[in-house]
Scaffold this motif. Structure first.
Motif, PDB file in Angstrom:
ATOM      1  N   ILE A 109      -3.450 -34.017  59.069  1.00 45.21           N
ATOM      2  CA  ILE A 109      -4.559 -33.642  57.762  1.00 45.21           C
ATOM      3  C   ILE A 109      -3.831 -32.429  57.137  1.00 45.21           C
ATOM      4  O   ILE A 109      -3.946 -31.329  57.580  1.00 45.21           O
ATOM      5  CB  ILE A 109      -5.796 -33.196  58.301  1.00 45.21           C
ATOM      6  N   PRO A 110      -3.431 -32.470  55.777  1.00 49.36           N
ATOM      7  CA  PRO A 110      -2.915 -31.383  55.226  1.00 49.36           C
ATOM      8  C   PRO A 110      -3.818 -30.288  54.972  1.00 49.36           C
ATOM      9  O   PRO A 110      -5.051 -30.544  54.601  1.00 49.36           O
ATOM     10  CB  PRO A 110      -2.140 -32.077  53.944  1.00 49.36           C
ATOM     11  N   GLU A 111      -3.400 -29.097  55.015  1.00 46.39           N
ATOM     12  CA  GLU A 111      -4.203 -27.846  54.667  1.00 46.39           C
ATOM     13  C   GLU A 111      -4.680 -28.018  53.038  1.00 46.39           C
ATOM     14  O   GLU A 111      -3.888 -28.530  52.382  1.00 46.39           O
ATOM     15  CB  GLU A 111      -3.361 -26.675  54.942  1.00 46.39           C
ATOM     16  N   VAL A 112      -5.802 -27.636  52.859  1.00 49.15           N
ATOM     17  CA  VAL A 112      -6.446 -27.492  51.645  1.00 49.15           C
ATOM     18  C   VAL A 112      -6.601 -26.194  51.321  1.00 49.15           C
ATOM     19  O   VAL A 112      -7.190 -25.428  52.172  1.00 49.15           O
ATOM     20  CB  VAL A 112      -7.753 -28.547  51.490  1.00 49.15           C
ATOM     21  N   GLU A 113      -6.248 -25.780  50.087  1.00 42.29           N
ATOM     22  CA  GLU A 113      -6.663 -24.427  49.565  1.00 42.29           C
ATOM     23  C   GLU A 113      -7.243 -24.402  48.180  1.00 42.29           C
ATOM     24  O   GLU A 113      -7.672 -25.525  47.705  1.00 42.29           O
ATOM     25  CB  GLU A 113      -5.138 -23.478  49.127  1.00 42.29           C
ATOM     26  N   VAL A 114      -7.938 -23.631  48.021  1.00 39.40           N
ATOM     27  CA  VAL A 114      -8.923 -23.324  46.606  1.00 39.40           C
ATOM     28  C   VAL A 114      -8.105 -22.429  45.680  1.00 39.40           C
ATOM     29  O   VAL A 114      -7.942 -21.332  46.051  1.00 39.40           O
ATOM     30  CB  VAL A 114     -10.213 -22.752  46.988  1.00 39.40           C
ATOM     31  N   GLY A 119     -11.102 -22.917  40.995  1.00 38.77           N
ATOM     32  CA  GLY A 119     -12.108 -23.214  41.978  1.00 38.77           C
ATOM     33  C   GLY A 119     -11.838 -24.549  42.414  1.00 38.77           C
ATOM     34  O   GLY A 119     -12.263 -25.017  43.286  1.00 38.77           O
ATOM     35  N   LYS A 120     -10.699 -25.140  41.842  1.00 41.96           N
ATOM     36  CA  LYS A 120     -10.242 -26.433  42.468  1.00 41.96           C
ATOM     37  C   LYS A 120      -9.471 -26.619  43.678  1.00 41.96           C
ATOM     38  O   LYS A 120      -8.723 -25.373  44.017  1.00 41.96           O
ATOM     39  CB  LYS A 120      -9.508 -27.134  41.290  1.00 41.96           C
ATOM     40  N   ARG A 121      -9.875 -27.494  44.531  1.00 42.82           N
ATOM     41  CA  ARG A 121      -9.314 -27.648  45.859  1.00 42.82           C
ATOM     42  C   ARG A 121      -7.743 -28.388  45.668  1.00 42.82           C
ATOM     43  O   ARG A 121      -7.647 -29.135  44.713  1.00 42.82           O
ATOM     44  CB  ARG A 121      -9.907 -28.461  46.604  1.00 42.82           C
ATOM     45  N   PHE A 122      -6.860 -27.884  46.424  1.00 46.58           N
ATOM     46  CA  PHE A 122      -5.534 -28.747  46.325  1.00 46.58           C
ATOM     47  C   PHE A 122      -4.717 -28.504  47.730  1.00 46.58           C
ATOM     48  O   PHE A 122      -5.283 -27.656  48.536  1.00 46.58           O
ATOM     49  CB  PHE A 122      -4.625 -27.923  45.217  1.00 46.58           C
ATOM     50  N   LYS A 123      -3.769 -29.430  47.719  1.00 46.07           N
ATOM     51  CA  LYS A 123      -2.933 -29.287  49.150  1.00 46.07           C
ATOM     52  C   LYS A 123      -1.609 -28.780  48.758  1.00 46.07           C
ATOM     53  O   LYS A 123      -0.789 -29.291  47.879  1.00 46.07           O
ATOM     54  CB  LYS A 123      -2.778 -30.637  49.658  1.00 46.07           C
ATOM     55  N   PRO A 124      -1.271 -27.548  49.587  1.00 46.06           N
ATOM     56  CA  PRO A 124      -0.231 -26.892  49.057  1.00 46.06           C
ATOM     57  C   PRO A 124       1.285 -27.906  49.364  1.00 46.06           C
ATOM     58  O   PRO A 124       2.057 -27.781  48.426  1.00 46.06           O
ATOM     59  CB  PRO A 124       0.052 -25.833  49.937  1.00 46.06           C
TER      60      PRO A 124
END
Length: 152
Positions: A109-114, A119-124
């Protein structure tokens, strides 16, 4: 640049998607643990042998902890955990590991950052992926090759 190719679904049993075109990623090669260690050496002060030793041991640690039931979170990368597929039984007493556990897999499960600004979530790991159609790229290379050949 990440490459993709298009394929047409020819499975007649999939009525909703039959004959539709879909994209699929193109694998351009394989990178080994040694390749990773070399790249780490190029980008840090660590020696290739040191990076290799740490990565090799990381594999052993992941195996041990997954078998012990842990989810392993690696900051900046994501989490690893075990998953399985099993066959159901009518009574608990009918369940056996050999007959009812059909497969085991590792789930990443890739890490998710904000993004603090939006305020959008993304996967680095995939934030900067840019897709290119390999067929269009191949045609562009063919056109460029023809142009290069025609020049005096």
């Amino acid at each position: 640049m990440a490459l993709y190719s298009l394929y047409q679904n020819k499975n007649e049993h999939m009525t909703g998607s039959y004959q539709k075109w879909y994209a699929r990623p193109v694998v351009t090669g394989i990178k080994s643990l040694t390749d990773v260690a070399k790249e780490i050496q190029e980008n840090t002060t660590a020696k290739e042998a040191d990076a290799y030793a740490v990565l090799k041991e990381m594999k052993n640690v992941l195996i041990k902890w997954l078998q012990e039931g842990y989810r392993i979170k690696i900051d900046g990368l994501g989490s690893f955990k075990l998953g399985m597929r099993s066959k159901g039984v009518a009574a608990v007493s009918d369940f056996t590991v050999t007959e009812n556990i059909k497969s085991t897999r590792v789930i990443f499960i890739p890490e998710v950052e904000v993004d603090s600004a939006t305020g959008k979530r993304f996967k680095p790991l995939i934030r900067s992926v840019r897709w290119t159609n390999i067929d269009a790229l191949a045609n562009k290379d063919a056109v460029n090759a023809q142009t290069d050949e025609q020049e005096p």
